[in-house]
Scaffold this motif. Structure first.
Motif, PDB file in Angstrom:
ATOM      1  N   ALA A 132      40.264  54.858  35.322  1.00 52.34           N
ATOM      2  CA  ALA A 132      41.228  53.732  34.849  1.00 52.34           C
ATOM      3  C   ALA A 132      42.016  53.112  36.118  1.00 52.34           C
ATOM      4  N   PRO A 133      41.785  52.089  36.696  1.00 48.34           N
ATOM      5  CA  PRO A 133      42.762  51.454  37.720  1.00 48.34           C
ATOM      6  C   PRO A 133      44.392  51.445  37.195  1.00 48.34           C
ATOM      7  N   ALA A 134      45.074  51.514  38.235  1.00 48.37           N
ATOM      8  CA  ALA A 134      46.682  51.732  37.915  1.00 48.37           C
ATOM      9  C   ALA A 134      46.963  50.084  37.294  1.00 48.37           C
ATOM     10  N   PRO A 135      47.662  50.149  36.521  1.00 45.40           N
ATOM     11  CA  PRO A 135      48.326  48.945  35.868  1.00 45.40           C
ATOM     12  C   PRO A 135      48.670  47.662  36.610  1.00 45.40           C
ATOM     13  N   GLU A 136      49.208  47.962  37.732  1.00 42.83           N
ATOM     14  CA  GLU A 136      49.228  46.832  38.860  1.00 42.83           C
ATOM     15  C   GLU A 136      48.061  46.288  39.416  1.00 42.83           C
ATOM     16  N   MET A 137      47.247  47.220  39.504  1.00 46.46           N
ATOM     17  CA  MET A 137      45.802  46.804  40.078  1.00 46.46           C
ATOM     18  C   MET A 137      45.130  46.365  39.128  1.00 46.46           C
ATOM     19  N   ALA A 138      45.217  46.660  38.006  1.00 48.96           N
ATOM     20  CA  ALA A 138      44.475  46.053  36.809  1.00 48.96           C
ATOM     21  C   ALA A 138      44.761  44.712  36.614  1.00 48.96           C
ATOM     22  N   GLU A 139      46.289  44.405  36.613  1.00 46.87           N
ATOM     23  CA  GLU A 139      46.589  42.962  36.378  1.00 46.87           C
ATOM     24  C   GLU A 139      46.168  42.299  37.674  1.00 46.87           C
ATOM     25  N   LEU A 140      46.307  42.645  38.787  1.00 50.26           N
ATOM     26  CA  LEU A 140      45.949  41.880  40.056  1.00 50.26           C
ATOM     27  C   LEU A 140      44.499  41.532  39.793  1.00 50.26           C
ATOM     28  N   ARG A 141      43.582  42.275  39.554  1.00 50.54           N
ATOM     29  CA  ARG A 141      42.243  42.173  39.518  1.00 50.54           C
ATOM     30  C   ARG A 141      41.855  41.017  38.351  1.00 50.54           C
ATOM     31  N   SER A 142      42.495  41.099  37.331  1.00 51.22           N
ATOM     32  CA  SER A 142      42.387  40.419  36.281  1.00 51.22           C
ATOM     33  C   SER A 142      42.540  39.000  36.368  1.00 51.22           C
ATOM     34  N   ILE A 143      43.769  38.886  37.311  1.00 52.04           N
ATOM     35  CA  ILE A 143      44.200  37.571  37.706  1.00 52.04           C
ATOM     36  C   ILE A 143      43.054  36.770  38.712  1.00 52.04           C
ATOM     37  N   CYS A 144      42.773  37.670  39.539  1.00 48.79           N
ATOM     38  CA  CYS A 144      41.704  37.401  40.452  1.00 48.79           C
ATOM     39  C   CYS A 144      40.288  36.892  39.819  1.00 48.79           C
ATOM     40  N   HIS A 145      39.865  37.590  38.837  1.00 46.49           N
ATOM     41  CA  HIS A 145      38.782  36.867  38.017  1.00 46.49           C
ATOM     42  C   HIS A 145      38.942  35.887  37.548  1.00 46.49           C
ATOM     43  N   SER A 146      40.164  35.795  36.776  1.00 49.18           N
ATOM     44  CA  SER A 146      40.236  34.605  36.091  1.00 49.18           C
ATOM     45  C   SER A 146      40.585  33.400  36.927  1.00 49.18           C
ATOM     46  N   ASN A 147      40.844  33.539  38.400  1.00 53.08           N
ATOM     47  CA  ASN A 147      41.169  32.394  39.195  1.00 53.08           C
ATOM     48  C   ASN A 147      39.830  32.174  39.706  1.00 53.08           C
ATOM     49  N   ARG A 148      38.864  33.114  39.890  1.00 54.58           N
ATOM     50  CA  ARG A 148      37.702  32.716  40.291  1.00 54.58           C
ATOM     51  C   ARG A 148      36.848  31.870  39.303  1.00 54.58           C
ATOM     52  N   GLY A 149      37.237  32.325  37.973  1.00 51.79           N
ATOM     53  CA  GLY A 149      36.715  31.378  36.858  1.00 51.79           C
ATOM     54  C   GLY A 149      37.021  29.904  36.867  1.00 51.79           C
ATOM     55  N   ILE A 150      38.211  29.650  37.070  1.00 48.60           N
ATOM     56  CA  ILE A 150      38.788  28.518  37.369  1.00 48.60           C
ATOM     57  C   ILE A 150      38.241  27.401  38.473  1.00 48.60           C
ATOM     58  N   CYS A 151      37.919  28.269  39.641  1.00 46.80           N
ATOM     59  CA  CYS A 151      37.345  27.733  40.536  1.00 46.80           C
ATOM     60  C   CYS A 151      35.778  27.335  40.367  1.00 46.80           C
ATOM     61  N   PHE A 152      35.185  28.291  39.685  1.00 52.36           N
ATOM     62  CA  PHE A 152      33.846  27.959  39.240  1.00 52.36           C
ATOM     63  C   PHE A 152      33.586  26.769  38.584  1.00 52.36           C
ATOM     64  N   LEU A 153      34.843  26.720  37.292  1.00 54.44           N
ATOM     65  CA  LEU A 153      34.946  25.534  36.616  1.00 54.44           C
ATOM     66  C   LEU A 153      34.985  24.281  37.185  1.00 54.44           C
ATOM     67  N   LYS A 154      35.932  24.300  38.359  1.00 55.69           N
ATOM     68  CA  LYS A 154      35.915  23.170  38.960  1.00 55.69           C
ATOM     69  C   LYS A 154      34.996  22.769  39.814  1.00 55.69           C
ATOM     70  N   LEU A 155      33.773  23.619  40.223  1.00 59.68           N
ATOM     71  CA  LEU A 155      32.878  23.506  40.938  1.00 59.68           C
ATOM     72  C   LEU A 155      31.725  23.039  40.010  1.00 59.68           C
TER      73      LEU A 155
END
Length: 273
Positions: A132-155
């Motif tokens: 299990a990743p550390a809470p800070e790491m998990a939160e950051l990775r979740s945000i990055c995946h979501s941000n990649r999601g909005i990038c793909f949405l724009k594309l």
């Protein structure tokens, strides 16, 4: 006739008594010498001229907490750079920065996985390596995946957007931004049922979310229309298959009439000549 004066005797005695001294010098150490290099002075001079070898600085070993913090800081920097590029409309470049952040943020997790104890009897290798990743790491990775999601949405890459948002929700199931973005991608692909499901999930976390309520009201008629369309297509295919079989007996599906029960919505089949 030239007369040669003789040096006074007292002067000769003075010179004899006090012979000329060699010029005094001061060596590098500030010591006064008699103008002649002694063995000890020569040795000191030779030692001073030799350069002492420089000692290479040894890298400081970081413990697990320090490594994790360093990785977190570097991942945050990459994420912020991705945010900047996204704001400038450079979605492809932003995707790369978010990917860098994800790679950096996963380093401590891989290290922990490598140092994890051996799998117990009956435990699979994948279960052993799940750390299990550390809470800070998990939160950051979740945000990055979501941000990649909005990038793909724009594309316009909606399938990729759904995948990234799903990864974000695996790390943070209550991440409403990821739910909204995934619902939007589903809607673009006319996955109305899935989009409605994501909106209903948002209402579970935030019952007063008016955006989710409006979206559900707008999508429900579209979902019903799509269901009816799919049903008609399915019936059409069944008719084609039925006609290919019934035609051998001089019949067709037109000899059969489907009647829908208004109460239950079920269909009954009747034969007509």
């Amino acid at each position: 006739m030239v007369l040669i004066e003789q040096e006074p005797e007292d002067a000769k005695e003075t010179v004899a008594a006090n012979p000329p001294k060699a010029a005094s010098t001061t060596n590098e150490n500030g010591d006064v010498s008699d103008g002649f290099e002694t063995a000890s002075e020569r040795d000191v001079s030779d030692d001073d001229d030799d350069e002492e070898p420089k000692q290479e600085e040894q890298p400081v070993a970081l413990n697990d907490d320090e490594l994790s913090q360093k990785a977190l800081n570097e991942a945050n920097e990459a994420k912020l750079e991705g945010n900047k590029l996204f704001g400038e409309g450079k979605y492809e470049e932003a995707l790369l920065q978010y990917e860098v952040a994800l790679q950096v943020a996963s380093v401590p997790e891989r290290a922990e996985s490598a140092s994890a104890p051996e799998a117990k009897e009956g435990q699979s290798a994948s279960e052993k390596n799940e750390v299990a990743p550390a809470p800070e790491m998990a939160e950051l990775r979740s945000i990055c995946h979501s941000n990649r999601g909005i990038c793909f949405l724009k594309l316009g890459k909606f399938e990729e957007s759904i995948k990234e948002c799903t990864k974000a929700l695996e790390l943070n199931p209550t991440y409403m931004k990821a739910l909204i973005r995934r619902a939007e991608a589903h809607e673009k692909l006319e996955h109305f049922e899935e989009a409605i499901a994501d909106m209903k999930k948002i209402l579970e976390f935030d019952p007063s979310n008016n955006q989710a309520k409006r979206t559900i009201l707008r999508l429900e008629p579209l979902a019903e229309e799509k269901r009816e369309k799919m049903k008609e297509e399915m019936i059409g295919k069944l008719k084609e298959m039925g006609n290919s079989i019934l035609g051998r007996f001089g019949m067709s599906t037109d000899n059969f009439k489907a009647v829908k029960d208004p109460n239950t919505g079920a269909y009954s089949i009747s034969f007509q000549k």
